[in-house]
Design an enzyme around this catalytic site. Structure first.
Site, PDB file in Angstrom:
ATOM      1  N   CYS A 120      32.810  39.084 -11.324  1.00 23.42           N
ATOM      2  CA  CYS A 120      31.991  38.019 -11.814  1.00 23.42           C
ATOM      3  C   CYS A 120      30.267  38.410 -11.160  1.00 23.42           C
ATOM      4  CB  CYS A 120      32.472  36.714 -11.681  1.00 23.42           C
ATOM      5  SG  CYS A 120      32.562  36.405  -9.722  1.00 23.42           S
ATOM      6  N   CYS A 128      34.774  36.658 -14.681  1.00 23.79           N
ATOM      7  CA  CYS A 128      35.381  37.424 -13.865  1.00 23.79           C
ATOM      8  C   CYS A 128      36.175  38.590 -14.676  1.00 23.79           C
ATOM      9  CB  CYS A 128      36.267  36.578 -12.985  1.00 23.79           C
ATOM     10  SG  CYS A 128      35.654  35.234 -12.145  1.00 23.79           S
ATOM     11  N   LYS A 193      44.132  29.797  -6.918  1.00 19.82           N
ATOM     12  CA  LYS A 193      42.488  29.686  -6.713  1.00 19.82           C
ATOM     13  C   LYS A 193      42.132  28.751  -8.008  1.00 19.82           C
ATOM     14  CE  LYS A 193      38.124  31.820  -7.382  1.00 19.82           C
ATOM     15  NZ  LYS A 193      37.349  33.182  -7.396  1.00 19.82           N
ATOM     16  N   ARG A 203      28.082  30.557  -5.702  1.00 18.00           N
ATOM     17  CA  ARG A 203      27.530  31.305  -7.036  1.00 18.00           C
ATOM     18  C   ARG A 203      25.827  31.503  -6.893  1.00 18.00           C
ATOM     19  NH1 ARG A 203      31.429  28.124 -11.456  1.00 18.00           N
ATOM     20  NH2 ARG A 203      33.267  28.980 -10.350  1.00 18.00           N
ATOM     21  N   ARG A 215      35.070  28.552 -15.786  1.00 18.26           N
ATOM     22  CA  ARG A 215      36.202  29.326 -15.481  1.00 18.26           C
ATOM     23  C   ARG A 215      37.463  28.765 -15.922  1.00 18.26           C
ATOM     24  NH1 ARG A 215      32.686  33.077 -13.675  1.00 18.26           N
ATOM     25  NH2 ARG A 215      31.768  33.042 -11.575  1.00 18.26           N
ATOM     26  N   GLU A 231      52.148  30.632  -9.274  1.00 16.23           N
ATOM     27  CA  GLU A 231      51.401  31.700  -8.959  1.00 16.23           C
ATOM     28  C   GLU A 231      51.495  32.533  -7.833  1.00 16.23           C
ATOM     29  OE1 GLU A 231      48.862  32.797 -10.737  1.00 16.23           O
ATOM     30  OE2 GLU A 231      47.880  31.469 -12.010  1.00 16.23           O
ATOM     31  N   LYS A 246      42.604  28.230  -2.206  1.00 14.68           N
ATOM     32  CA  LYS A 246      41.370  28.090  -2.499  1.00 14.68           C
ATOM     33  C   LYS A 246      40.855  27.158  -3.251  1.00 14.68           C
ATOM     34  CE  LYS A 246      37.116  30.721  -3.344  1.00 14.68           C
ATOM     35  NZ  LYS A 246      36.717  31.726  -4.273  1.00 14.68           N
ATOM     36  N   SER A 272      32.291  27.835   0.123  1.00 15.45           N
ATOM     37  CA  SER A 272      30.821  27.310   0.425  1.00 15.45           C
ATOM     38  C   SER A 272      30.463  25.961   0.199  1.00 15.45           C
ATOM     39  CB  SER A 272      29.985  28.226  -0.686  1.00 15.45           C
ATOM     40  OG  SER A 272      30.235  27.580  -2.146  1.00 15.45           O
ATOM     41  N   TYR A 311      32.775  30.228   6.767  1.00 11.83           N
ATOM     42  CA  TYR A 311      31.313  30.681   6.940  1.00 11.83           C
ATOM     43  C   TYR A 311      30.841  30.377   8.183  1.00 11.83           C
ATOM     44  CZ  TYR A 311      31.370  31.385   2.010  1.00 11.83           C
ATOM     45  OH  TYR A 311      31.695  31.802   0.826  1.00 11.83           O
TER      46      TYR A 311
HETATM   47  C1  PBG Z   1      34.731  35.502  -7.105  1.00 14.63           C
HETATM   48  C2  PBG Z   1      34.632  34.343  -5.934  1.00 14.63           C
HETATM   49  C3  PBG Z   1      34.136  33.113  -6.112  1.00 14.63           C
HETATM   50  C4  PBG Z   1      34.255  32.762  -4.714  1.00 14.63           C
HETATM   51  C5  PBG Z   1      35.141  33.661  -3.899  1.00 14.63           C
HETATM   52  N1  PBG Z   1      35.265  34.775  -4.852  1.00 14.63           N
HETATM   53  C6  PBG Z   1      33.404  32.239  -6.995  1.00 14.63           C
HETATM   54  C7  PBG Z   1      34.046  31.985  -8.158  1.00 14.63           C
HETATM   55  O1  PBG Z   1      35.277  32.127  -8.373  1.00 14.63           O
HETATM   56  O2  PBG Z   1      33.202  31.421  -9.268  1.00 14.63           O
HETATM   57  C8  PBG Z   1      33.718  31.508  -4.133  1.00 14.63           C
HETATM   58  C9  PBG Z   1      33.641  31.241  -2.500  1.00 14.63           C
HETATM   59  C10 PBG Z   1      32.837  30.067  -1.806  1.00 14.63           C
HETATM   60  O3  PBG Z   1      32.592  29.276  -2.566  1.00 14.63           O
HETATM   61  O4  PBG Z   1      32.788  30.100  -0.852  1.00 14.63           O
HETATM   62  N2  PBG Z   1      35.261  35.140  -8.201  1.00 14.63           N
END
Ligand code: PBG
Length: 320
Positions: A120, A128, A193, A203, A215, A231, A246, A272, A311
């Site tokens: 992505c 992705c 995820k 992003r 997504r 999964e 996640k 994040s 973080y």
């Molecule tokens: C890549 C990815 C993402 C995150 C980690 N790997 C973004 C997404 O899936 O849009 C997000 C990590 C975060 O928000 O800290 N696909």
């Protein structure tokens, strides 16, 4: 057991030493991973410092501080100079992550270098995987993810972390790594995820928002937990060494369910948006950042995570 007044649970809460002695879950530096964004140009972020983008040289300086603080691991995200429909920057041997890996590998031989494997950040459309008829083409994407993984390991990665949510990608990556002679390189799979609103700040930092749609056609529905177990089961059957959930905080029940079902290390990604919520509230004086972060990370460990991507990893070193 005799009830009050013979039993007084407050006895073990009286002092810090007593609380530490009987504490169940504990946040430890040895279990955390710090995410970094590396690109061709620096893009500082004052409000959310961990969302800053670094050049390779800038990253080496950042990591210097991190490694001397005792954080054992990083996970790298790359933002290429140019994007295209296939995301070819992802497996370019001189791509941004590959350059960063070489620089870090040489400088920090002990540091664990993990990489996020996804297209992505590299595709012009921000999805992705590659597109076919306006949809992400699962099987055509697998080979590209496998190629990307091999190029990361060739450049010095210790483990690869596929986050794309294509079906069959762990198997494709395992096969490609083995073919290339990397039998001993682990796969940390983003198995559960979710399609989450909490990836917003990421992003922006990674410049990876999809140009159209969302997504939900490949990431998981937040309503589901039994599907998360499927999964994980599939990823393990395909050769995943670590499975990940996640985001973390809105999905503590998923972390717990995964921890109870599978006898493998479980990672959780404190994403994040979870970081940004605390930062924003702390900036307004509504929360104490250190306390709120430590409580969040402790809760993630208590839920059953062995590894936490956060973080706050660097600050944690000074807090503990
Ligand atoms: C890549 C990815 C993402 C995150 C980690 N790997 C973004 C997404 O899936 O849009 C997000 C990590 C975060 O928000 O800290 N696909």
């Amino acid at each position: 057991m005799s009830a009050f007044p013979a039993t007084r649970l407050r006895r073990l809460r009286r002092t810090g030493a007593l609380r530490a002695l009987v504490g169940e879950a504990r946040v430890e530096l040895a279990d955390v991973v710090m995410p970094y964004f590396v690109g061709t140009e620096a893009l500082p972020n004052e409000a959310l410092p961990a969302m800053s983008r670094h050049t390779v040289d800038g990253l080496v300086r950042e990591v210097d501080g991190l490694a001397s603080a005792g954080v054992p691991a990083v996970i790298l995200f790359g933002i290429p100079g140019e994007k295209d429909d296939e995301g070819s920057g992802a497996w370019d041997e001189n791509g941004i992550v590959q350059q960063a890996l070489r620089a870090l590998r040489e400088r920090f031989p002990e540091l664990l270098l993990l990489t996020d494997v996804c297209l992505c950040e590299y595709t012009a459309h921000g999805h992705c995987g590659v597109l076919a008829g306006g949809e992400v083409d699962n099987d055509a994407t697998l080979e590209l993810l496998a190629r990307t993984s091999v190029s990361h390991v060739e450049a010095g990665a210790d483990a690869v972390c596929p986050s794309d949510m294509m079906d069959g990608r762990v198997g494709a990556i395992r096969h490609a790594l083995d073919e290339a002679g990397f039998h001993l390189t682990p796969i940390v799979a983003y198995s559960a995820k979710y399609a989450s609103a909490f990836y917003g700040p990421f992003r922006d930092a990674a410049d990876s928002a999809p140009a159209f749609g969302d997504r939900r056609g490949y990431q998981m529905d937040p309503a589901n937990v039994r599907e998360a177990l499927r999964e994980c089961e599939l990823d393990l059957a395909e050769g995943a060494d670590v499975i990940m959930v996640k985001p973390a905080l809105p999905y503590l029940d998923v972390i717990r369910a995964v921890h109870e079902r599978f006898d493998v290390p479980v990672a959780a990604y404190n994403v994040s948006g979870e970081y940004a919520m605390v930062k924003a509230a702390a900036a307004r004086g509504w929360l104490d950042e250190r306390q709120a972060a430590l409580e969040s990370l402790t809760a993630i460990k208590r839920a059953g995570a062995d590894i936490v991507i956060t973080y706050w990893a660097e600050e944690l070193a000074s807090w503990l």
